[in-house]
Design a protein around this motif. Structure first.
Motif, PDB file in Angstrom:
ATOM      1  N   ASP A   1      -5.892  -2.018  -4.765  1.00 45.89           N
ATOM      2  CA  ASP A   1      -5.208  -2.471  -3.547  1.00 45.89           C
ATOM      3  C   ASP A   1      -6.057  -3.533  -2.860  1.00 45.89           C
ATOM      4  N   GLU A   2      -5.748  -4.799  -3.139  1.00 47.10           N
ATOM      5  CA  GLU A   2      -6.487  -5.939  -2.596  1.00 47.10           C
ATOM      6  C   GLU A   2      -8.000  -5.781  -2.711  1.00 47.10           C
TER       7      GLU A   2
ATOM      8  N   SER B   1       0.834  -1.212   0.000  1.00 49.52           N
ATOM      9  CA  SER B   1       0.000   0.000   0.000  1.00 49.52           C
ATOM     10  C   SER B   1       0.862   1.254   0.000  1.00 49.52           C
TER      11      SER B   1
HETATM   12 MG   LIG Z   1      -2.082  -2.705   2.197  1.00 49.93          MG
END
Ligand SMILES: [Mg+2]
Ligand SMILES: Nc1ncnc2c1ncn2[C@@H]1O[C@H](COP(=O)(O)OP(=O)(O)OP(=O)(O)O)[C@@H](O)[C@H]1O
Lengths: 243, 423
Positions: free
Chosen positions: A184-185, A55
Motif C-alpha cells: 500500500d503505497e 486501502s
Molecule cells: Mg490508502
C-alpha cells in the motif's frame, strides 16, 4: 484452536472479486467492483487518487474488513465463509503486507521484525526454514537480497532511513513465500531513484517466491514496471458518486 | 499455545524499549508495595512485642481510672497515673492467701528522658516477659542500698553508663526537667540484659530511694528552708506512704476474677484491678482504627501507583496504535493486541512487587535498630512470607484488571483501524 482454512494452493487465481459492495458505517458505498482477478504470480499495479478506496480494498482482500455483499475469494477460498479467527489465520499464512510508513516494531531488531510472520504462522515458518535451513538464515538471505547489509541488520530499526525500513518491511512481507504480497503505497515516502530501485528489488524477490503482487499507488509513472495496470476509478462504480 | 509465548516475548521487548518509563512505573509500584508491606509488618510486630512485654502477671492494680491507662503507665511507661494508692492498701491486698507474689511500682521521676521506676527486689525475681523469661543481668546485681540503681540495657548503652557511675534523678517525666534531685545521686549497681520491652528504657531504683529524694519535697516543690542531706535521709523512716501501682501473681489463675472484683469494690480507697491480657485486647480494639487507617492509606498509595501505570499506558496508546496495526497485518488476532497490553502491565506490576519486597528487606535492615531503640519494636529482616506473596499476587491481579481498560481500547482500535495506520 482455530481450524485451518483450506485454500487451494494450486488455484490459478490468487484473488477473485465478484460484485463487491462496501461502505464504511454511515457513509455512502466507497467500493462497488463488478470483477477483479489476480492470477498466480501476477504483478498488478492499482492506481487511484487519494480517498478513492484503495486501502479499503486492500483491507477487504486481507480479510480485515468484510464486504457488505458480493464475493472475495483468495486461492479459491471464499473469505465470507471463514470465521473472523480463520480470516486472521489465513492472512498470516498467505498474505504479506508492506505499508507506506512505520512498518516496523521499534522494539524488535531488524531480523526479529522480519521473523514476525513466522511467529504467527506455522506455514510461513516451515516454508522459510525449508528454503534456507533456518528461519533466521532465510531472514538474512532476504534482507541481503533487498540490499540490507549485515551492518544495517545490526542497527536499531529506528536508526534506519525510511528507504532501508521499507526494504526490511519487504523482507518481512516475503518471508515464508506468501501467495500474495500487498503493498500500500510503499514508495510514497521515497525519492524517485529509490522508488524504482525498491520496486525492482521487490518484484525480483516476488518472482523468486512466486508471489502475486498487488501494488497500490497514486503515482501512475510506476505502472510500467508491472504486468498489468489498473485504475480503481475505472473498475469501481462507486467512485463516480464520490467525485 | 505458541502465541502466548510470542506475546510474552513481545511484551518483554516492548517494555525494554521503553526502559525509562517502565522503570519509573516499576519504582512507583515498588514503593507503594513496600509501604503496604512495611505498615503491615510494623503492625504485627508491634502487636507481638506489646503482647510479650508482660507475661505471668495475673492482675495489675492501680488507682481508679481507665483500664487502658493503667496498663499503659504501669507496663509500657506511657502516660501518667492520675492518683497514687496507699501503702496500707498494698499491704492489705498482697497479704491475702491467694497472692503468690507482688511487685510494687512507683513512677513519676526521670533520668535524662528515661523513666525512673521505684520497686523492690521481687521485681527481678518475678517479672516475666516473652512468656517465660525473667530479667537477667549483663553486669552487676540487683539494687540493695537506698541509693542503688539498676539500668535497662538501652539506658546504659545510650548514656554510656557502667557499674559504679553516679546518676542524678530529675523530678517529673520529661527530658527537659530542670528540677533535679542533685543532692541525692544514685549509684549504678546493675545493668540488665536486653529484653526488647520498655524495661530496657527504665532506670530501676528502690522504693526507699524514691521516698528519700522526695523527703524534703511537697507537691512537686522543694520546701524552702528545709534541706535534708542524703546521709540524714538514710537515718529517717523511708517506708513509702504511697505507690503508683502493683503487679500481682496469684497461686491460681481462677482466683483472679474473685480478687479482681474484691479490689474493684475495695472500701478504703478507690482502686482498679485489670487482667493484662483482657486490657491489651481492649487496647487493640482502640488501636484498630489507627491500623485500619494506616492500611487504608497504604492501599491508596498502591492504587495511586496503579493509576500511574494506567496513565503511562494510556498516553502510550496513541503512539502505539501503529504497532497494533502492524501486528494485525501480520496475522495477530485482536485479542493478541489486548493480551500484549495486559501482559505488559502484569510484567510491570510483577517487577514492581519484587522490587518492593527487595526494598522492604533493605529498609528493615536499615531501620530495624531505630525501631527497636525508639519504640521497642523488634522487626526482623526476613524473606517474604505468605502475606507478602499474597500482596504481590493481588497487585499483579489488580494491574491486570486496570490494564483491561486501555487494552480494551486498543482492541477496539485494532478492530476499527483494520490495516490503515493512523498517526
Ligand atoms: Mg490508502
Ligand atoms: N477506518 C475508517 N473508518 C471510516 N471511514 C474510513 C476509514 N478508512 C477510510 N475511510 C473512508 O473511506 C474512504 C476511502 O479511504 P481509503 O483509505 O481506502 O482511501 P485511499 O484510496 O487509500 O486513499 P489514500 O491514497 O489517501 O491512502 C475515504 O473517504 C475515507 O474517509
Amino acid at each position: 484452536m482455530v481450524a485451518d482454512p483450506q485454500p487451494d494452493n494450486r488455484a490459478p487465481t490468487v484473488v477473485g472479486i465478484r460484485d463487491l459492495l462496501f461502505a464504511w458505517p454511515g457513509q455512502p458505498p466507497v467500493l462497488d467492483i463488478a470483477e477483479l482477478n489476480i492470477a498466480r504470480g501476477e504483478r498488478v499495479f492499482l492506481a487511484g487518487p487519494s480517498g478513492s478506496g484503495k486501502s479499503t480494498l486492500l483491507g477487504l482482500i486481507g480479510g480485515v474488513l468484510t464486504a457488505d455483499s458480493g464475493s472475495i475469494t483468495v486461492l479459491n477460498q471464499e473469505l465470507a465463509a471463514l470465521s473472523v479467527a480463520q480470516r486472521d489465520r489465513y492472512r498470516a499464512d498467505y498474505v504479506g503486507f508492506v505499508f507506506q510508513l512505520f512498518n516496523l516494531l521499534p522494539f524488535l531488531s531488524v531480523v526479529d521484525n522480519v521473523l514476525l510472520p513466522c511467529r504467527f504462522s506455522a506455514r510461513r515458518h516451515e516454508r522459510a526454514a525449508a528454503r534456507s535451513g533456518t528461519v533466521d538464515d532465510e531472514a538474512r538471505r532476504l534482507l541481503s537480497h533487498l540490499d540490507v547489509t549485515a551492518d544495517l541488520m545490526a542497527r536499531k530499526v529506528t536508526e534506519l532511513s525510511i528507504g532501508q525500513q521499507q526494504r526490511v518491511a519487504a523482507a518481512r512481507a516475503l518471508i515464508g513465500a506468501p501467495e500474495l504480497l500487498i503493498a500500500d503505497e510503499p514508495t510514497s515516502a521515497l525519492d524517485h531513484d529509490l522508488r524504482e530501485r525498491f520496486i525492482h528489488l521487490l518484484l525480483d524477490e516476488c518472482a523468486a517466491a512466486e508471489s502475486a503482487v498487488l501494488f497500490v499507488s497514486h503515482d501512475m509513472s510506476l505502472g510500467s514496471l508491472f504486468d498489468r495496470q489498473l485504475a480503481l476509478t475505472e473498475i469501481n462504480r462507486a467512485g463516480h458518486h464520490n467525485g | 499455545m505458541g502465541s502466548l509465548s510470542i506475546i510474552g516475548s513481545l511484551a518483554h521487548k516492548s517494555l525494554r524499549n521503553r526502559a525509562s518509563t517502565a522503570l519509573l512505573t516499576v519504582l512507583s509500584i515498588a514503593i507503594s508495595i513496600a509501604l503496604l508491606i512495611g505498615v503491615e509488618r510494623i503492625r504485627t510486630e508491634a502487636r507481638s512485642s506489646f503482647a510479650s512485654t508482660i507475661s505471668g502477671t495475673d492482675l495489675i492494680v492501680g488507682a481508679r481510672g481507665g483500664d487502658i491507662n493503667l496498663l499503659l503507665y504501669s507496663v509500657f511507661r506511657i502516660g501518667n497515673a492520675t492518683n497514687n494508692i496507699s501503702w496500707e492498701s498494698y499491704q492489705d491486698i498482697t497479704s491475702r492467701p491467694v497472692v503468690e507474689w507482688a511487685i510494687p511500682i512507683s513512677l513519676g521521676d526521670s533520668h535524662r528522658g528515661f523513666r525512673v521506676m521505684g520497686t523492690n527486689q521481687d521485681y527481678f525475681r518475678f517479672y516475666k516477659y516473652s512468656r517465660t523469661r525473667t530479667l537477667e543481668f549483663i553486669a552487676g546485681e540487683p539494687f540493695d542500698g537506698v541509693f542503688d540503681a539498676v539500668l535497662g540495657a538501652d539506658v546504659a548503652a545510650e548514656l554510656d553508663y557502667a557499674i559504679g557511675d553516679k546518676i542524678v534523678i530529675a523530678h517529673g517525666a520529661g527530658s527537659t526537667s530542670f528540677v533535679e534531685h542533685d543532692d541525692k545521686p544514685f549509684i549504678v549497681t546493675g545493668i540488665l540484659k536486653k529484653t526488647g520491652t520498655p524495661v530496657d528504657r527504665t532506670v530501676h531504683v528502690t522504693l526507699e530511694g524514691i521516698e528519700a529524694i522526695h523527703i524534703d519535697w511537697q507537691s512537686g516543690m522543694r520546701l524552702p528552708g528545709q534541706s535534708v542531706s542524703a546521709q540524714q535521709a538514710l537515718q529517717m523512716e523511708l517506708q513509702p506512704e504511697a505507690i503508683t501501682a502493683f503487679l500481682l501473681g496469684l497461686k491460681s489463675r481462677v482466683a483472679a476474677f474473685g480478687l479482681l472484683r474484691d479490689i474493684n469494690e475495695y472500701k478504703e480507697e478507690p482502686l482498679l484491678a485489670i487482667i493484662p491480657g483482657v486490657t491489651l485486647q481492649q487496647l487493640w480494639e482502640l488501636i484498630r482504627v489507627v491500623e485500619i487507617t494506616l492500611l487504608a492509606v497504604s492501599i491508596c498509595v498502591v492504587i495511586a501507583g496503579l493509576i500511574g501505570m494506567l496513565s503511562a499506558i494510556l498516553t502510550s496508546l496513541n503512539e502505539r496504535r501503529r504497532e497494533m496495526a502492524i501486528l494485525r497485518a501480520i496475522g495477530a488476532r485482536p485479542w493478541h493486541v489486548l493480551l500484549l497490553l495486559v501482559t505488559e502491565s502484569a510484567l510491570l506490576a510483577a517487577a514492581g512487587a519484587l522490587a518492593g519486597m527487595a526494598l522492604i528487606i533493605g529498609l528493615t535492615a536499615v531501620a530495624a535498630p531505630m525501631l527497636e531503640q525508639r519504640f521497642g519494636i523488634f522487626v526482623e529482616v526476613q524473606w517474604p512470607g505468605a502475606f507478602e506473596w499474597l500482596i504481590a499476587l493481588v497487585v499483579v491481579a489488580a494491574a491486570i484488571v486496570v490494564s483491561l481498560w486501555p487494552a480494551w481500547r486498543a482492541y477496539r482500535n485494532a478492530l476499527a483501524d483494520g490495516l490503515t495506520i493512523r498517526v
